[in-house]
Design an enzyme around this catalytic site. Structure first.
Site, mmCIF file in Angstrom:
data_model
loop_
_atom_site.group_PDB
_atom_site.id
_atom_site.type_symbol
_atom_site.label_atom_id
_atom_site.label_comp_id
_atom_site.label_asym_id
_atom_site.label_seq_id
_atom_site.Cartn_x
_atom_site.Cartn_y
_atom_site.Cartn_z
ATOM 1 N N THR A 36 23.712 -31.840 -11.600
ATOM 2 C CA THR A 36 24.068 -32.283 -11.154
ATOM 3 C C THR A 36 25.142 -31.845 -10.089
ATOM 4 N N THR A 123 30.428 -47.073 -22.269
ATOM 5 C CA THR A 123 31.939 -47.706 -22.173
ATOM 6 C C THR A 123 32.428 -48.559 -21.752
ATOM 7 N N ASP A 124 33.771 -49.164 -22.167
ATOM 8 C CA ASP A 124 34.743 -50.773 -21.944
ATOM 9 C C ASP A 124 34.497 -51.276 -20.448
ATOM 10 N N GLU A 125 33.963 -50.559 -20.103
ATOM 11 C CA GLU A 125 33.291 -50.669 -17.977
ATOM 12 C C GLU A 125 32.107 -52.543 -18.252
ATOM 13 N N TYR A 149 28.356 -49.035 -10.787
ATOM 14 C CA TYR A 149 28.395 -48.001 -12.206
ATOM 15 C C TYR A 149 27.857 -48.728 -13.576
ATOM 16 N N LYS A 153 25.329 -49.033 -16.480
ATOM 17 C CA LYS A 153 25.434 -48.752 -17.689
ATOM 18 C C LYS A 153 25.242 -49.672 -18.473
ATOM 19 N N LYS A 188 38.065 -37.261 -11.036
ATOM 20 C CA LYS A 188 38.582 -38.424 -11.445
ATOM 21 C C LYS A 188 39.815 -38.541 -11.742
ATOM 22 N N ASP A 272 42.061 -49.963 -1.393
ATOM 23 C CA ASP A 272 42.235 -49.818 -2.700
ATOM 24 C C ASP A 272 40.346 -49.497 -2.946
ATOM 25 N N PRO A 274 36.840 -50.930 -3.793
ATOM 26 C CA PRO A 274 36.150 -52.769 -3.280
ATOM 27 C C PRO A 274 36.576 -52.741 -5.114
ATOM 28 N N GLY A 275 36.331 -53.978 -5.127
ATOM 29 C CA GLY A 275 36.491 -54.733 -6.367
ATOM 30 C C GLY A 275 36.758 -53.777 -7.504
ATOM 31 N N TYR A 333 38.291 -40.139 0.837
ATOM 32 C CA TYR A 333 39.573 -40.094 1.108
ATOM 33 C C TYR A 333 39.612 -40.629 2.634
HETATM 34 P P1 NAD Z 1 29.952 -36.585 -16.417
HETATM 35 O O1 NAD Z 1 29.400 -36.991 -15.257
HETATM 36 O O2 NAD Z 1 31.189 -35.468 -16.299
HETATM 37 O O3 NAD Z 1 28.740 -35.977 -16.436
HETATM 38 C C1 NAD Z 1 27.219 -36.429 -16.963
HETATM 39 C C2 NAD Z 1 26.525 -35.419 -16.858
HETATM 40 O O4 NAD Z 1 25.156 -35.479 -17.172
HETATM 41 C C3 NAD Z 1 25.917 -34.359 -16.233
HETATM 42 O O5 NAD Z 1 26.487 -32.643 -16.613
HETATM 43 C C4 NAD Z 1 24.862 -34.374 -15.312
HETATM 44 O O6 NAD Z 1 24.577 -33.571 -14.487
HETATM 45 C C5 NAD Z 1 23.742 -34.938 -16.516
HETATM 46 N N1 NAD Z 1 22.888 -35.828 -15.620
HETATM 47 C C6 NAD Z 1 23.409 -36.650 -14.775
HETATM 48 N N2 NAD Z 1 21.589 -36.775 -14.265
HETATM 49 C C7 NAD Z 1 20.614 -37.053 -14.761
HETATM 50 C C8 NAD Z 1 19.966 -36.497 -15.092
HETATM 51 N N3 NAD Z 1 18.566 -37.410 -14.784
HETATM 52 N N4 NAD Z 1 19.760 -36.062 -16.484
HETATM 53 C C9 NAD Z 1 19.695 -34.752 -16.946
HETATM 54 N N5 NAD Z 1 21.336 -34.656 -17.179
HETATM 55 C C10 NAD Z 1 22.283 -35.443 -15.869
HETATM 56 O O7 NAD Z 1 30.169 -37.772 -17.186
HETATM 57 P P2 NAD Z 1 31.622 -37.517 -18.552
HETATM 58 O O8 NAD Z 1 32.767 -38.643 -18.103
HETATM 59 O O9 NAD Z 1 30.943 -36.777 -19.349
HETATM 60 O O10 NAD Z 1 30.733 -38.795 -18.685
HETATM 61 C C11 NAD Z 1 29.549 -39.397 -20.442
HETATM 62 C C12 NAD Z 1 28.858 -40.378 -20.668
HETATM 63 O O11 NAD Z 1 30.378 -41.114 -21.364
HETATM 64 C C13 NAD Z 1 28.385 -41.247 -19.768
HETATM 65 O O12 NAD Z 1 27.464 -42.036 -20.326
HETATM 66 C C14 NAD Z 1 29.766 -42.584 -19.336
HETATM 67 O O13 NAD Z 1 29.375 -43.991 -18.511
HETATM 68 C C15 NAD Z 1 29.936 -42.389 -20.543
HETATM 69 N N6 NAD Z 1 31.415 -42.864 -20.490
HETATM 70 C C16 NAD Z 1 32.208 -42.412 -19.828
HETATM 71 C C17 NAD Z 1 34.347 -42.286 -20.259
HETATM 72 C C18 NAD Z 1 35.188 -41.337 -18.866
HETATM 73 O O14 NAD Z 1 36.029 -42.078 -19.628
HETATM 74 N N7 NAD Z 1 34.897 -40.336 -18.740
HETATM 75 C C19 NAD Z 1 34.613 -42.849 -20.793
HETATM 76 C C20 NAD Z 1 33.108 -44.125 -21.741
HETATM 77 C C21 NAD Z 1 31.869 -43.860 -21.576
HETATM 78 O O1 DAU Z 2 36.443 -47.199 -18.486
HETATM 79 C C1 DAU Z 2 36.293 -46.133 -19.031
HETATM 80 C C2 DAU Z 2 35.122 -45.433 -17.631
HETATM 81 O O2 DAU Z 2 35.927 -45.036 -16.729
HETATM 82 C C3 DAU Z 2 33.995 -44.437 -17.767
HETATM 83 O O3 DAU Z 2 32.770 -45.364 -18.566
HETATM 84 C C4 DAU Z 2 34.116 -44.107 -16.415
HETATM 85 O O4 DAU Z 2 32.461 -42.667 -15.940
HETATM 86 C C5 DAU Z 2 35.375 -43.224 -16.656
HETATM 87 O O5 DAU Z 2 35.083 -43.098 -14.624
HETATM 88 C C6 DAU Z 2 36.549 -44.068 -15.776
HETATM 89 O O6 DAU Z 2 36.222 -45.050 -14.760
HETATM 90 P P1 DAU Z 2 37.650 -45.549 -13.835
HETATM 91 O O7 DAU Z 2 36.780 -46.096 -12.497
HETATM 92 O O8 DAU Z 2 38.635 -46.115 -15.093
HETATM 93 O O9 DAU Z 2 37.933 -44.127 -14.018
HETATM 94 P P2 DAU Z 2 39.157 -42.927 -12.289
HETATM 95 O O10 DAU Z 2 39.633 -41.714 -13.039
HETATM 96 O O11 DAU Z 2 37.922 -42.675 -11.194
HETATM 97 O O12 DAU Z 2 40.272 -43.779 -11.927
HETATM 98 C C7 DAU Z 2 41.425 -44.207 -13.055
HETATM 99 C C8 DAU Z 2 42.320 -45.379 -12.010
HETATM 100 O O13 DAU Z 2 42.425 -44.545 -11.076
HETATM 101 C C9 DAU Z 2 41.317 -46.542 -11.448
HETATM 102 O O14 DAU Z 2 42.460 -47.445 -11.688
HETATM 103 C C10 DAU Z 2 40.812 -45.777 -10.017
HETATM 104 C C11 DAU Z 2 42.038 -44.992 -10.074
HETATM 105 N N1 DAU Z 2 42.319 -44.326 -8.745
HETATM 106 C C12 DAU Z 2 41.340 -43.536 -9.385
HETATM 107 C C13 DAU Z 2 41.036 -42.117 -8.119
HETATM 108 C C14 DAU Z 2 39.857 -41.211 -8.638
HETATM 109 C C15 DAU Z 2 43.192 -43.673 -8.034
HETATM 110 O O15 DAU Z 2 44.203 -44.381 -8.014
HETATM 111 N N2 DAU Z 2 43.388 -43.138 -6.743
HETATM 112 C C16 DAU Z 2 42.134 -41.780 -7.515
HETATM 113 O O16 DAU Z 2 41.860 -40.499 -6.747
#
Ligand code: NAD
Ligand code: DAU
Length: 338
Positions: A36, A123-125, A149, A153, A188, A272, A274-275, A333
């Site tokens: 993706t 995830t902790d979410e 999301y 999960k 992110k 902000d 939403p939610g 944005y």
């Molecule tokens: P990411 O979005 O960077 O990567 C997701 C990968 O999954 C991508 O390579 C995408 O191509 C692939 N993918 C998506 N849909 C697919 C499908 N239908 N079939 C096969 N591949 C598919 O995500 P990430 O940040 O590396 O997160 C990985 C896992 O860890 C997720 O399950 C996420 O929920 C979990 N997680 C992420 C965080 C975080 O902070 N990023 C924290 C806790 C848990």
């Molecule tokens: O807690 C684990 C989760 O952390 C994972 O399960 C998710 O896959 C991962 O994306 C992450 O979720 P968050 O929503 O916490 O991450 P994000 O980086 O999107 O945002 C971090 C914080 O920053 C959140 O409070 C929203 C804020 N934010 C994010 C973006 C992208 C901003 O203020 N500005 C931004 O442009």
């Protein structure tokens, strides 16, 4: 050992494959990834000629492909997901498909092929969010997801646990907090802030920037997954956290300081999310006591190292900020600035 890693072209999956192939000479990895917008084979380019690594472009919802791959391995480490909360606000369907139906497809194949060992990355979410002074989530916390999301999960976690009770599938789950580090897609907060500052663009801070995340360096997360995969108790869940509680504003402030930018020029407050979940924090006592895991990288060290990685790997992230991502970014944005 032969592992099927799902979503290995994404952020954490790619870091995990590096960790496994560097640490275990005799391990083989098959990586199934749909590629993706978030999947990037460049993240694993160094293994392309190594016969211990095989890439399969495929969808985890495709039963035939999944069945065939699961039959060839000893264990499944499941990362593949739609992972970005903001995208789940704009459109949630893909989240339900990949995160719930995709997980179910893998579970069915695992049961069919001799009940394969299955580790699920969550995830902790799924536990919702916390007030400023509330105690951290534990493995016993009630599920209370608040975004499409995290709801998807949570659905996946329930399925994985249900297959343990119903089909005696040997599963484990890790619920980890926010990761950061190399190969993090620049949508992110941390990689977006670093790359925007490097490009002379503003960093959008949602709301007042007072939300709190518990950041963990991705290599510490990969070590935790490795331990749980090999030594975790079957049927158990482990919380994985980073011991950090900075606000979003202070994270951006730290990155501005590392990059030597001017906060007045860089920060832009926008509407902000939403939610918007206020605070995450996860208690990792269980994995610490049972498997002797704890985070090794401090936040300050990790942020400096991460900034250096983005400075040295412009060829990896610059193309990602064009094309379909640019369209999404502008849409997201715009929804926050009009
Ligand atoms: P990411 O979005 O960077 O990567 C997701 C990968 O999954 C991508 O390579 C995408 O191509 C692939 N993918 C998506 N849909 C697919 C499908 N239908 N079939 C096969 N591949 C598919 O995500 P990430 O940040 O590396 O997160 C990985 C896992 O860890 C997720 O399950 C996420 O929920 C979990 N997680 C992420 C965080 C975080 O902070 N990023 C924290 C806790 C848990
Ligand atoms: O807690 C684990 C989760 O952390 C994972 O399960 C998710 O896959 C991962 O994306 C992450 O979720 P968050 O929503 O916490 O991450 P994000 O980086 O999107 O945002 C971090 C914080 O920053 C959140 O409070 C929203 C804020 N934010 C994010 C973006 C992208 C901003 O203020 N500005 C931004 O442009």
């Amino acid at each position: 050992m032969k592992l099927l890693v799902t979503g290995g072209a994404g952020f954490i999956g790619a870091n995990f494959i590096h960790h496994i192939l560097e640490k275990y000479d005799d391990y083989h990895v098959i990586n199934i990834d749909k590629l993706t917008y978030a999947g990037n084979q460049q993240s694993l380019a160094r293994w392309s000629d190594d016969d211990r690594y095989r890439f399969v472009e495929g969808d985890i919802c495709d039963q035939e492909v999944v069945d065939d791959l699961v039959s060839q391995v000893d264990a499944i480490v499941h990362f593949a997901a739609e992972s970005h909360v903001d995208r789940s606000v704009l459109s949630a369907r893909e989240f339900a498909m990949t995160n719930v139906v995709g997980t179910l497809t893998l579970l069915d194949a695992a049961v069919k092929h001799d009940k394969k060992r299955f580790h699920h990355i969550s995830t902790d979410e799924v536990f919702g969010h916390l007030a400023l002074d509330a105690p951290a989530f534990t493995e016993e916390s009630q599920y209370h997801p608040r975004s499409p999301y995290s709801a998807s999960k949570a659905g996946a976690d329930h399925m994985v646990r249900a297959y343990f009770y119903t089909h005696e599938l040997p599963i484990t789950i890790t619920n980890c907090t926010n990761n950061y580090g190399p190969y993090h897609f620049p949508e992110k907060l941390i990689p977006l802030a670093i790359t925007n500052i490097m490009e002379g663009k503003k960093v959008p801070i949602y709301g007042k920037g007072n939300q709190i995340r518990d950041w963990l360096h991705v290599t510490d997360h990969c070590k935790a997954i490795d331990l749980v995969l090999h030594e975790g108790e079957i049927g158990e869940t482990y919380g994985v956290g980073g011991d950090n509680q900075p606000t979003n504003f202070s994270i951006v402030e730290k990155l501005i300081a590392i990059l030597g930018a001017d906060p007045e020029e860089v920060i832009e407050y926008v509407a902000d999310r939403p939610g918007h979940d206020f605070r995450y924090d996860i208690d990792y006592t269980k994995i610490k006591q049972e498997l002797s895991w704890e985070p090794e990288m401090t936040l300050d060290e990790g942020l400096k190292e991460t900034v250096t990685w983005y400075q040295e790997n412009k060829a990896w992230w610059k193309p990602l900020k064009e094309g379909s991502y640019k369209e999404y970014y502008e849409k997201n944005y715009k929804s926050k600035t009009v």
